[in-house]
Design a protein around this motif. Sequence first.
Motif, PDB file in Angstrom:
ATOM      1  N   ASN A   2       6.994   5.728  11.306  1.00 20.11           N
ATOM      2  CA  ASN A   2       5.834   5.717  11.995  1.00 20.11           C
ATOM      3  C   ASN A   2       4.920   5.290  10.729  1.00 20.11           C
ATOM      4  OD1 ASN A   2       6.529   6.957  14.354  1.00 20.11           O
ATOM      5  ND2 ASN A   2       6.957   8.954  13.223  1.00 20.11           N
ATOM      6  N   TYR A   3       3.778   4.728  11.290  1.00 23.66           N
ATOM      7  CA  TYR A   3       2.854   4.249  10.169  1.00 23.66           C
ATOM      8  C   TYR A   3       1.124   4.786  10.616  1.00 23.66           C
ATOM      9  CZ  TYR A   3       1.559   0.194  13.164  1.00 23.66           C
ATOM     10  OH  TYR A   3       1.387  -0.573  14.140  1.00 23.66           O
ATOM     11  N   LEU A   4       0.402   4.525   9.620  1.00 17.48           N
ATOM     12  CA  LEU A   4      -0.999   4.756   9.871  1.00 17.48           C
ATOM     13  C   LEU A   4      -1.641   3.857   8.959  1.00 17.48           C
ATOM     14  CD1 LEU A   4      -1.387   8.565   9.200  1.00 17.48           C
ATOM     15  CD2 LEU A   4      -1.271   7.698  11.267  1.00 17.48           C
ATOM     16  N   THR A   5      -2.887   3.472   9.303  1.00 17.87           N
ATOM     17  CA  THR A   5      -3.612   2.567   8.432  1.00 17.87           C
ATOM     18  C   THR A   5      -5.009   3.496   8.065  1.00 17.87           C
ATOM     19  OG1 THR A   5      -2.820   0.637   9.875  1.00 17.87           O
ATOM     20  CG2 THR A   5      -4.999   0.249   8.366  1.00 17.87           C
ATOM     21  N   TYR A   6      -5.252   3.345   6.757  1.00 23.08           N
ATOM     22  CA  TYR A   6      -6.432   3.749   6.234  1.00 23.08           C
ATOM     23  C   TYR A   6      -7.403   2.950   5.695  1.00 23.08           C
ATOM     24  CZ  TYR A   6      -9.473   6.406   3.097  1.00 23.08           C
ATOM     25  OH  TYR A   6     -10.468   6.881   2.696  1.00 23.08           O
ATOM     26  N   HIS A   7      -8.544   2.985   6.107  1.00 25.72           N
ATOM     27  CA  HIS A   7      -9.449   1.931   5.822  1.00 25.72           C
ATOM     28  C   HIS A   7     -10.742   2.642   5.047  1.00 25.72           C
ATOM     29  CE1 HIS A   7      -7.963  -0.372   9.165  1.00 25.72           C
ATOM     30  NE2 HIS A   7      -8.047  -1.345   8.692  1.00 25.72           N
ATOM     31  N   ASP A   8     -11.095   2.087   4.108  1.00 22.24           N
ATOM     32  CA  ASP A   8     -12.339   2.725   3.413  1.00 22.24           C
ATOM     33  C   ASP A   8     -13.114   1.254   2.762  1.00 22.24           C
ATOM     34  OD1 ASP A   8     -14.299   4.185   2.323  1.00 22.24           O
ATOM     35  OD2 ASP A   8     -13.335   4.918   0.811  1.00 22.24           O
ATOM     36  N   LEU A   9     -13.724   0.601   3.538  1.00 16.77           N
ATOM     37  CA  LEU A   9     -14.378  -0.831   3.372  1.00 16.77           C
ATOM     38  C   LEU A   9     -15.710  -0.736   3.743  1.00 16.77           C
ATOM     39  CD1 LEU A   9     -11.366  -2.888   5.157  1.00 16.77           C
ATOM     40  CD2 LEU A   9     -11.800  -2.618   2.641  1.00 16.77           C
ATOM     41  N   GLU A  10     -16.543  -0.626   2.292  1.00 17.65           N
ATOM     42  CA  GLU A  10     -17.945  -0.304   2.788  1.00 17.65           C
ATOM     43  C   GLU A  10     -18.712  -1.558   3.551  1.00 17.65           C
ATOM     44  OE1 GLU A  10     -21.222   1.838   2.324  1.00 17.65           O
ATOM     45  OE2 GLU A  10     -19.279   2.624   1.455  1.00 17.65           O
ATOM     46  N   LYS A  11     -18.424  -2.772   3.081  1.00 15.42           N
ATOM     47  CA  LYS A  11     -19.508  -3.925   3.676  1.00 15.42           C
ATOM     48  C   LYS A  11     -19.004  -3.850   5.255  1.00 15.42           C
ATOM     49  CE  LYS A  11     -20.825  -8.380   2.974  1.00 15.42           C
ATOM     50  NZ  LYS A  11     -21.949  -8.893   1.905  1.00 15.42           N
ATOM     51  N   GLU A  12     -17.619  -3.581   5.595  1.00 15.08           N
ATOM     52  CA  GLU A  12     -17.376  -3.712   7.026  1.00 15.08           C
ATOM     53  C   GLU A  12     -17.485  -2.553   7.748  1.00 15.08           C
ATOM     54  OE1 GLU A  12     -15.384  -4.602   4.208  1.00 15.08           O
ATOM     55  OE2 GLU A  12     -14.529  -6.540   4.711  1.00 15.08           O
ATOM     56  N   ASN A  13     -17.998  -1.535   7.003  1.00 11.29           N
ATOM     57  CA  ASN A  13     -18.370  -0.160   7.645  1.00 11.29           C
ATOM     58  C   ASN A  13     -16.972   0.494   8.273  1.00 11.29           C
ATOM     59  OD1 ASN A  13     -19.783   2.061   7.981  1.00 11.29           O
ATOM     60  ND2 ASN A  13     -20.652   1.351   9.761  1.00 11.29           N
ATOM     61  N   LYS A  14     -15.988   0.059   7.556  1.00 10.37           N
ATOM     62  CA  LYS A  14     -14.636   0.855   8.315  1.00 10.37           C
ATOM     63  C   LYS A  14     -14.180   1.816   7.440  1.00 10.37           C
ATOM     64  CE  LYS A  14     -11.647  -1.749  10.392  1.00 10.37           C
ATOM     65  NZ  LYS A  14     -10.862  -2.747  10.790  1.00 10.37           N
ATOM     66  N   HIS A  15     -14.107   3.041   7.986  1.00 12.07           N
ATOM     67  CA  HIS A  15     -13.700   4.310   7.465  1.00 12.07           C
ATOM     68  C   HIS A  15     -12.690   5.246   8.014  1.00 12.07           C
ATOM     69  CE1 HIS A  15     -16.785   3.185   4.516  1.00 12.07           C
ATOM     70  NE2 HIS A  15     -17.576   3.047   5.354  1.00 12.07           N
ATOM     71  N   GLY A  16     -11.680   5.421   7.663  1.00  8.22           N
ATOM     72  CA  GLY A  16     -10.735   6.328   8.345  1.00  8.22           C
ATOM     73  C   GLY A  16      -9.510   5.860   8.713  1.00  8.22           C
ATOM     74  N   PHE A  17      -8.917   6.578   9.555  1.00 11.31           N
ATOM     75  CA  PHE A  17      -7.365   6.386   9.992  1.00 11.31           C
ATOM     76  C   PHE A  17      -7.305   5.926  11.335  1.00 11.31           C
ATOM     77  CE2 PHE A  17      -7.044   9.703   6.660  1.00 11.31           C
ATOM     78  CZ  PHE A  17      -6.045   9.431   5.789  1.00 11.31           C
ATOM     79  N   THR A  18      -6.250   5.126  11.569  1.00 11.43           N
ATOM     80  CA  THR A  18      -5.758   4.725  13.061  1.00 11.43           C
ATOM     81  C   THR A  18      -3.976   4.862  12.849  1.00 11.43           C
ATOM     82  OG1 THR A  18      -5.680   2.086  12.125  1.00 11.43           O
ATOM     83  CG2 THR A  18      -7.866   3.068  13.585  1.00 11.43           C
ATOM     84  N   ALA A  19      -3.739   5.306  13.913  1.00 13.10           N
ATOM     85  CA  ALA A  19      -2.393   5.239  14.064  1.00 13.10           C
ATOM     86  C   ALA A  19      -1.717   4.119  14.876  1.00 13.10           C
ATOM     87  CB  ALA A  19      -2.078   6.493  15.123  1.00 13.10           C
ATOM     88  N   GLY A  20      -0.480   3.755  14.157  1.00  9.94           N
ATOM     89  CA  GLY A  20       0.167   2.481  14.748  1.00  9.94           C
ATOM     90  C   GLY A  20       0.699   2.874  16.238  1.00  9.94           C
ATOM     91  N   GLU A  21       0.665   1.965  17.206  1.00 13.08           N
ATOM     92  CA  GLU A  21       1.030   2.108  18.514  1.00 13.08           C
ATOM     93  C   GLU A  21       2.652   2.095  18.613  1.00 13.08           C
ATOM     94  OE1 GLU A  21      -1.007   2.732  20.922  1.00 13.08           O
ATOM     95  OE2 GLU A  21      -2.584   2.612  19.432  1.00 13.08           O
ATOM     96  N   GLU A  22       3.304   1.458  17.727  1.00  9.07           N
ATOM     97  CA  GLU A  22       4.745   1.457  17.763  1.00  9.07           C
ATOM     98  C   GLU A  22       5.441   1.860  16.386  1.00  9.07           C
ATOM     99  OE1 GLU A  22       5.992  -2.517  18.737  1.00  9.07           O
ATOM    100  OE2 GLU A  22       4.712  -2.421  20.306  1.00  9.07           O
ATOM    101  N   SER A  23       6.578   2.276  16.366  1.00  8.10           N
ATOM    102  CA  SER A  23       7.151   2.456  14.969  1.00  8.10           C
ATOM    103  C   SER A  23       7.553   1.326  14.260  1.00  8.10           C
ATOM    104  CB  SER A  23       8.543   3.573  15.256  1.00  8.10           C
ATOM    105  OG  SER A  23       8.007   4.794  15.970  1.00  8.10           O
ATOM    106  N   LEU A  24       7.659   1.392  13.017  1.00  5.79           N
ATOM    107  CA  LEU A  24       8.168   0.285  12.226  1.00  5.79           C
ATOM    108  C   LEU A  24       9.747   0.139  12.565  1.00  5.79           C
ATOM    109  CD1 LEU A  24       6.024   0.573   8.870  1.00  5.79           C
ATOM    110  CD2 LEU A  24       5.741  -0.723  10.669  1.00  5.79           C
ATOM    111  N   THR A  25      10.029  -0.986  12.485  1.00  2.51           N
ATOM    112  CA  THR A  25      11.657  -1.442  12.351  1.00  2.51           C
ATOM    113  C   THR A  25      11.930  -2.360  11.422  1.00  2.51           C
ATOM    114  OG1 THR A  25      11.258  -3.523  13.941  1.00  2.51           O
ATOM    115  CG2 THR A  25      11.561  -1.169  15.071  1.00  2.51           C
ATOM    116  N   GLU A  26      13.069  -2.729  11.162  1.00  2.00           N
ATOM    117  CA  GLU A  26      13.343  -3.981  10.127  1.00  2.00           C
ATOM    118  C   GLU A  26      12.785  -5.443  10.716  1.00  2.00           C
ATOM    119  OE1 GLU A  26      17.571  -4.099   9.396  1.00  2.00           O
ATOM    120  OE2 GLU A  26      17.720  -1.777   8.959  1.00  2.00           O
TER     121      GLU A  26
END
Length: 92
Positions: A2-26
């Motif tokens: 599984n994966y999560l994305t973490y953003h902490d980007l001041e200029k874009e005002n993006k902060h926090g986590f989002t969950a991936g919709e699918e699991s990672l595969t090869e």
Amino acid sequence: MNYLTYHDLEKENKHGFTAGEESLTEESLVVREMVIPGMLGYPDMHIRHIHLTFREQQYLIISMTDYELDETKRLEICAGAVKFLKERSEIN
């Protein structure tokens, strides 16, 4: 995995986590760890991978920040991811 994305980007005002919709595969494409040079007034973007095990599940956290992560920040991200995942599991 599984994966999560973490953003902490001041200029874009993006902060926090989002969950991936699918699991990672090869076959999944994942942005590799790197520093993307800033342009047009934007700072450099630092992309780092953090691995986390939560409730016997493996997670890849892909962090996108406008600063380099130190060990303290990596631990803060992991703690935030655990909180995010707990809250998410309570909703489902």
